[in-house]
Scaffold this active site. Structure first.
Site, PDB file in Angstrom:
ATOM      1  N   ARG A   1       0.859  -1.182   0.000  1.00  0.00           N
ATOM      2  CA  ARG A   1       0.000   0.000   0.000  1.00  0.00           C
ATOM      3  C   ARG A   1       0.895   1.231   0.000  1.00  0.00           C
ATOM      4  O   ARG A   1       1.996   1.218   0.561  1.00  0.00           O
ATOM      5  CB  ARG A   1      -0.916   0.028   1.235  1.00  0.00           C
ATOM      6  CG  ARG A   1      -2.070  -0.969   1.190  1.00  0.00           C
ATOM      7  CD  ARG A   1      -3.096  -0.593   0.130  1.00  0.00           C
ATOM      8  NE  ARG A   1      -4.287  -1.437   0.157  1.00  0.00           N
ATOM      9  CZ  ARG A   1      -4.439  -2.532  -0.555  1.00  0.00           C
ATOM     10  NH1 ARG A   1      -3.437  -2.939  -1.333  1.00  0.00           N
ATOM     11  NH2 ARG A   1      -5.568  -3.235  -0.509  1.00  0.00           N
TER      12      ARG A   1
ATOM     13  N   GLU B   1      -3.058   8.516  -3.755  1.00  0.00           N
ATOM     14  CA  GLU B   1      -3.480   7.648  -4.845  1.00  0.00           C
ATOM     15  C   GLU B   1      -4.928   7.963  -5.197  1.00  0.00           C
ATOM     16  O   GLU B   1      -5.772   7.978  -4.288  1.00  0.00           O
ATOM     17  CB  GLU B   1      -3.345   6.192  -4.400  1.00  0.00           C
ATOM     18  CG  GLU B   1      -3.521   5.179  -5.503  1.00  0.00           C
ATOM     19  CD  GLU B   1      -3.245   3.758  -5.031  1.00  0.00           C
ATOM     20  OE1 GLU B   1      -4.174   2.922  -5.109  1.00  0.00           O
ATOM     21  OE2 GLU B   1      -2.121   3.482  -4.575  1.00  0.00           O
TER      22      GLU B   1
ATOM     23  N   HIS C   1      -1.952   0.793  -9.529  1.00  0.00           N
ATOM     24  CA  HIS C   1      -2.586  -0.148  -8.592  1.00  0.00           C
ATOM     25  C   HIS C   1      -3.333  -1.235  -9.356  1.00  0.00           C
ATOM     26  O   HIS C   1      -4.536  -1.462  -9.137  1.00  0.00           O
ATOM     27  CB  HIS C   1      -3.524   0.597  -7.640  1.00  0.00           C
ATOM     28  CG  HIS C   1      -3.749  -0.148  -6.355  1.00  0.00           C
ATOM     29  ND1 HIS C   1      -4.050   0.492  -5.172  1.00  0.00           N
ATOM     30  CD2 HIS C   1      -3.710  -1.467  -6.052  1.00  0.00           C
ATOM     31  CE1 HIS C   1      -4.195  -0.400  -4.212  1.00  0.00           C
ATOM     32  NE2 HIS C   1      -3.995  -1.607  -4.725  1.00  0.00           N
TER      33      HIS C   1
END
Length: 308
Positions: free
Chosen positions: A224, A252, A271
């Site tokens: 993450r 993000e 991602h």
């Protein structure tokens, strides 16, 4: 009782539906398909953001939230005590491990450089070759869960030296602990991050962590974004001393103009490590098993405790 899922095709992918269970499709937090009363089992959208969490408060009979993601950081500690939170551990092992291997090889074999050269119609052999290689590299995998194990299995045939790190050491399994990182980092050529985001791992990759990495090392983040301190990461990468392959960032999505976009020693993907065609069949196979367990009063698997 009712069960809500986010994909229309999920009805078939769930498998056998227990008697007395009605499955409805709730594709987004603001698109509730019926009266929330009676919803006891909810599968939120994949990679659902924090905005989805308040929906749980609108479901008075909710008892289970089954995530489609391996990470539970958005949800952990934010649900009523009556609700059991379960993650999708195991669902993303193969896809995330594939991304780690792909990103590592792409960087070491200079594929981003060759792609940019192709766009310019430049035959870049003389400028780029010889490239680096994966064979012989010392790879440190930080995160010894199911994705870490899958990554280790896929890297093993590449003639690398593999070292695993978990939250605490497991000497019988030859797994080191996070406390051993200061000694392990200087010896690694590739450092792979596969830890869940918890209060213990937030900012784990700070200036000290990065400074301990060896010159020329590659940091691969498939965990993450907040696991790494972005300011420290940009500062270290800007020197050119190390490189990075990042599937996750903080913030993000990464905004336009952010320095990470422009650094030549950074490979970025948005991602996508878990976003593969096989995701939904695997995820709904798990969700279907969990729904049948819940309806039968059997223990659930993948329960989230202590944030993961």
């Amino acid at each position: 009782m009712k069960a809500w899922i986010p994909h229309p095709e999920g009805r078939e992918l769930l498998g056998d539906i227990p008697e007395g269970v009605t499955v409805e499709v709730a594709q987004a937090p603001d698109q509730l398909p019926s009266d929330p009363a009676g919803v006891r089992f909810w599968v939120p959208p994949f990679l659902a953001q924090a905005a989805a969490v308040p929906v749980a408060a609108k479901l008075p009979d909710l008892r289970v939230v089954q995530l489609l993601s391996a990470g539970a950081d958005t949800w952990a500690g934010r649900l009523p005590d009556r609700v059991t939170l379960c993650d999708a551990r195991g669902v993303h092992d193969s896809s995330t491990a594939e991304w780690v291997v792909t990103a590592t090889l792409a960087h070491l074999r200079s594929f981003p450089t060759f792609a940019r050269a192709q766009a310019r119609q430049e035959w870049a052999y003389a400028r780029v070759a010889p490239t680096d290689e994966l064979a012989g590299k010392r790879v440190l995998i930080v995160g010894a869960g199911s994705i870490g194990a899958a990554t280790r299995a896929r890297l093993a045939p590449f003639e690398v030296e593999l070292t695993m790190v978990a939250r605490t050491a497991r000497p019988a399994e030859q797994v080191y602990g996070v406390a051993d990182l200061p000694e392990l980092l200087p010896a690694a050529d590739v450092v792979v991050l596969l830890v869940p985001l918890t209060e213990q791992t937030r900012g784990l990759v700070d200036a000290r962590f990065l400074a301990a990495m060896s010159d020329g090392a590659l940091l691969v983040n498939a965990a993450r974004g907040p696991v790494a301190d972005t300011e420290a990461l940009v500062a270290e990468l800007s020197t050119g001393r190390i490189s990075a392959a990042l599937d996750v960032t903080e913030p993000e999505p990464l905004p336009a103009g952010h320095p990470l976009w422009e650094l030549p020693n950074v490979l970025l993907t948005p991602h996508v490590a878990g976003s593969v065609r096989g995701l939904l069949p695997r995820a709904y196979r798990l969700a279907g098993q969990q729904l049948r367990r819940f309806a039968a009063g059997e223990p659930l698997i993948n329960e989230v405790r202590d944030g993961y």
